[in-house]
Design an enzyme around this catalytic site. Structure first.
Site, mmCIF file in Angstrom:
data_model
loop_
_atom_site.group_PDB
_atom_site.id
_atom_site.type_symbol
_atom_site.label_atom_id
_atom_site.label_comp_id
_atom_site.label_asym_id
_atom_site.label_seq_id
_atom_site.Cartn_x
_atom_site.Cartn_y
_atom_site.Cartn_z
ATOM 1 N N VAL A 1 -0.427 -12.167 9.836
ATOM 2 C CA VAL A 1 1.077 -12.383 9.512
ATOM 3 C C VAL A 1 1.853 -11.873 10.447
ATOM 4 C CG1 VAL A 1 2.974 -12.057 7.750
ATOM 5 C CG2 VAL A 1 0.451 -12.503 6.772
ATOM 6 N N SER B 1 -0.436 -7.236 7.419
ATOM 7 C CA SER B 1 -1.573 -7.504 8.056
ATOM 8 C C SER B 1 -1.326 -7.973 9.712
ATOM 9 C CB SER B 1 -2.365 -8.747 7.211
ATOM 10 O OG SER B 1 -1.619 -9.881 7.503
ATOM 11 N N GLU C 1 4.599 -3.071 12.304
ATOM 12 C CA GLU C 1 3.256 -2.242 12.112
ATOM 13 C C GLU C 1 2.005 -2.867 11.452
ATOM 14 O OE1 GLU C 1 1.793 0.759 13.036
ATOM 15 O OE2 GLU C 1 4.177 0.890 13.369
ATOM 16 N N ASN D 1 0.829 -1.388 0.065
ATOM 17 C CA ASN D 1 -0.056 0.042 -0.077
ATOM 18 C C ASN D 1 0.872 1.210 -0.036
ATOM 19 O OD1 ASN D 1 0.759 0.001 2.562
ATOM 20 N ND2 ASN D 1 -1.118 0.869 3.480
ATOM 21 N N CYS E 1 -3.170 2.227 6.402
ATOM 22 C CA CYS E 1 -3.360 1.800 7.607
ATOM 23 C C CYS E 1 -4.046 2.823 8.204
ATOM 24 C CB CYS E 1 -1.936 1.504 8.219
ATOM 25 S SG CYS E 1 -0.945 0.460 7.179
#
Ligand code: UN1
Length: 498
Positions: A235, A232, A253, A155, A287
């Site tokens: 993960v 994510s 993060e 992203n 995020c």
């Protein structure tokens, strides 16, 4: 519309300053058109091992280069990124789909990080402090860890790569980097820039591939001293468990469920602008994106009306077209996940007032487009109000008071970003104190963090570390305490001075 092309048809890993061809490959798909843009290697654990060996050898020498000299490379990286800003931004839109204006912003974030971290080459401050004994000197310094592993998301494929690699490099580490396979072109471009800037071979190494193969090999490699991961929660949790078993440092993060609070005294026009930008910018795939609006019941109706009105101006399409405001989402899997939340929300009683569908007609047929979506009358305990959707879907949650607004904001498992629109200075300061998130905005949306401040979240968003800001250095360095006794005799702390 601009026409930009990748300079190769197959990307290669970059190990020890060499471009290394992969065995297996997969296509990188332009999310706006469904077309294949380039092939990316799907590497194996063997490539990770090669990269770690190269990094280990290079790091020994790199750590001895004076930090201000290491920083010179980053200044050149910043200059080269600046020169090539437009081209890199277009390539970013090509692989990620974000609209060109935002892509330019993301590249700028990387440029800012280059100059900021280059400045750290002449700081990297430790502390000197008095010793408790006579004729003894005490200080603390930062030491590099050695080889660091960075795993970056699709992203923000260039900005987040700079948040992690620049502080690692300026503090004397060598890097093994696994970029997301959806957006590998940014890694290809950044490595070319590192090369032109004169970074010695082996200091940065790129291994493309899946999380289960390349990521896992990095996590388990005993030559890698820290894993810095953005992605994510599932993960991240898995990585944390595996690193925990090995006593390996890990910086995570992860997700967010960020809210904008709109109080009864807010400037509603400003709030609407802030909400639209942070909820539908980047198609909700930050995020930091706003996915909840916690609104005081006295202004709920008016806010909803204005939001619906303004949402009509959100043009959707290929991000390379500069008139487009909302681009596609990253892939089909994402599209399906977002779509699944529409029924989940409806079944729980949320009221759909705009959007709610995949767009697959006409010019949208081959891309991954989802309508900007608004739910209202959402209750704080509905799944749509608790879980990360990562798409252009927004929920309005009415509340009766400031206290309830804070409580609802803090009721989720995440804690990345939050915002409050109010003109009441007392509420501003109380909110700053009480919002349990790593980033708080007053009279602005939930996105747009600046690189010289710490980026990260509380609770399930992370594990206490921060990206960007001077705090990023803590991820990539160890503190070393040094005592120099110049008394010429044995002096025992805690004993000889008491
Ligand atoms: C992210 O979505 O992981 O604060 C990064 C922002 C950007 C970075 C977002 N500067 O919205």
């Amino acid at each position: 519309m601009a026409e930009v092309k990748v300079d190769v048809s197959k990307l290669k890993n970059y190990i020890n300053g060499e471009w290394v061809e992969g065995d297996k490959h997969t296509d990188v798909i332009n999310p706006a058109t469904g077309e294949a843009v380039v092939e990316v290697p799907l590497s194996s654990a063997k490539s990770v091992d090669d990269a770690v060996k190269a990094a280990k050898a290079a790091q020994k020498e790199w750590a001895l280069v004076p930090a201000p000299e290491r920083a010179e490379v980053l200044y050149r990286v910043g200059d080269l990124m600046k020169e090539r800003k437009e081209e890199i931004a277009q390539l970013l839109t090509l692989e990620n789909g974000k609209v060109i204006e935002e892509a330019r912003g993301e590249v700028q974030e990387g440029i800012d990080m280059a100059y900021y971290m280059a400045g750290e080459g002449r700081r990297l401050f430790g502390q000197t402090t008095p010793s408790e004994l006579r004729n003894k000197f005490a200080m603390s310094v930062r030491s590099p860890l050695g080889v660091v592993g960075i795993i970056t998301p699709w992203n923000f494929p260039i900005a987040i790569a700079t948040w992690k690699s620049f502080p690692a490099i300026v503090s004397g580490n060598a890097v093994v980097w696994k970029p997301a396979t959806e957006t590998p072109i940014m890694a290809h471009e950044l490595v070319k820039i590192f090369e032109s800037a004169g970074l010695p071979k082996g200091v940065i190494n790129v291994v493309y591939g899946s999380g289960s193969e390349v990521g896992d090999a990095m996590v388990h490699h005993d030559g890698i001293r820290v894993i810095s991961f953005t992605g994510s929660n599932d993960v991240g949790r898995d990585i944390a468990g595996k690193c925990g078993q090995q006593l390996k440092k890990v910086s995570l993060e992860m997700g967010g469920k960020n809210a904008v609070i709109v109080m009864d005294d807010a400037d509603l026009n400003l709030a609407v602008e802030g909400i639209l930008w942070s909820a539908f910018g980047t198609s909700g795939q930050r995020c930091t994106a706003c996915s909840r609006v916690i609104v005081h019941e006295d202004v709920k109706e008016e806010l909803e009306k204005r939001l619906l009105e303004e949402m009509k101006s959100l043009t959707i399409g290929n991000g390379l077209d500069s008139s487009v405001k909302v681009g596609p989402v990253i892939n089909k899997g994402s599209l399906e996940k977002i779509n699944s939340y529409i029924d989940i929300a409806k079944n729980e009683g949320a009221k759909l007032v705009a959007g709610g569908s995949i767009m697959n007609e006409g010019e949208y047929a081959n891309g991954n487009y989802f309508e900007p979506t608004l739910f209202t009358d959402v209750k704080p305990d509905m799944r749509i109000a608790l879980e990360e959707v990562f798409g252009p879907v927004l929920s309005l949650i009415p509340v009766k008071s400031f206290e309830e607004a804070i409580e609802v904001n803090n009721s989720v498992t995440y804690g990345l970003s939050s915002s409050i629109f109010t003109k009441d200075v007392n509420r501003v300061f109380a909110a700053q104190r009480d919002l349990d998130t790593g980033i708080v905005y007053v009279n602005a949306g939930t996105t747009g963090a600046e690189i010289h401040l710490p980026f990260g979240g509380t609770k399930g968003t992370g594990n206490g570390h921060r990206d960007s800001g001077v705090q990023a250095l803590d991820v990539f360095t160890e503190w070393k305490a040094i005592y120099v006794d110049y008394s010429g005799k044995l002096q025992r702390a805690q004993i000889d001075n008491n």
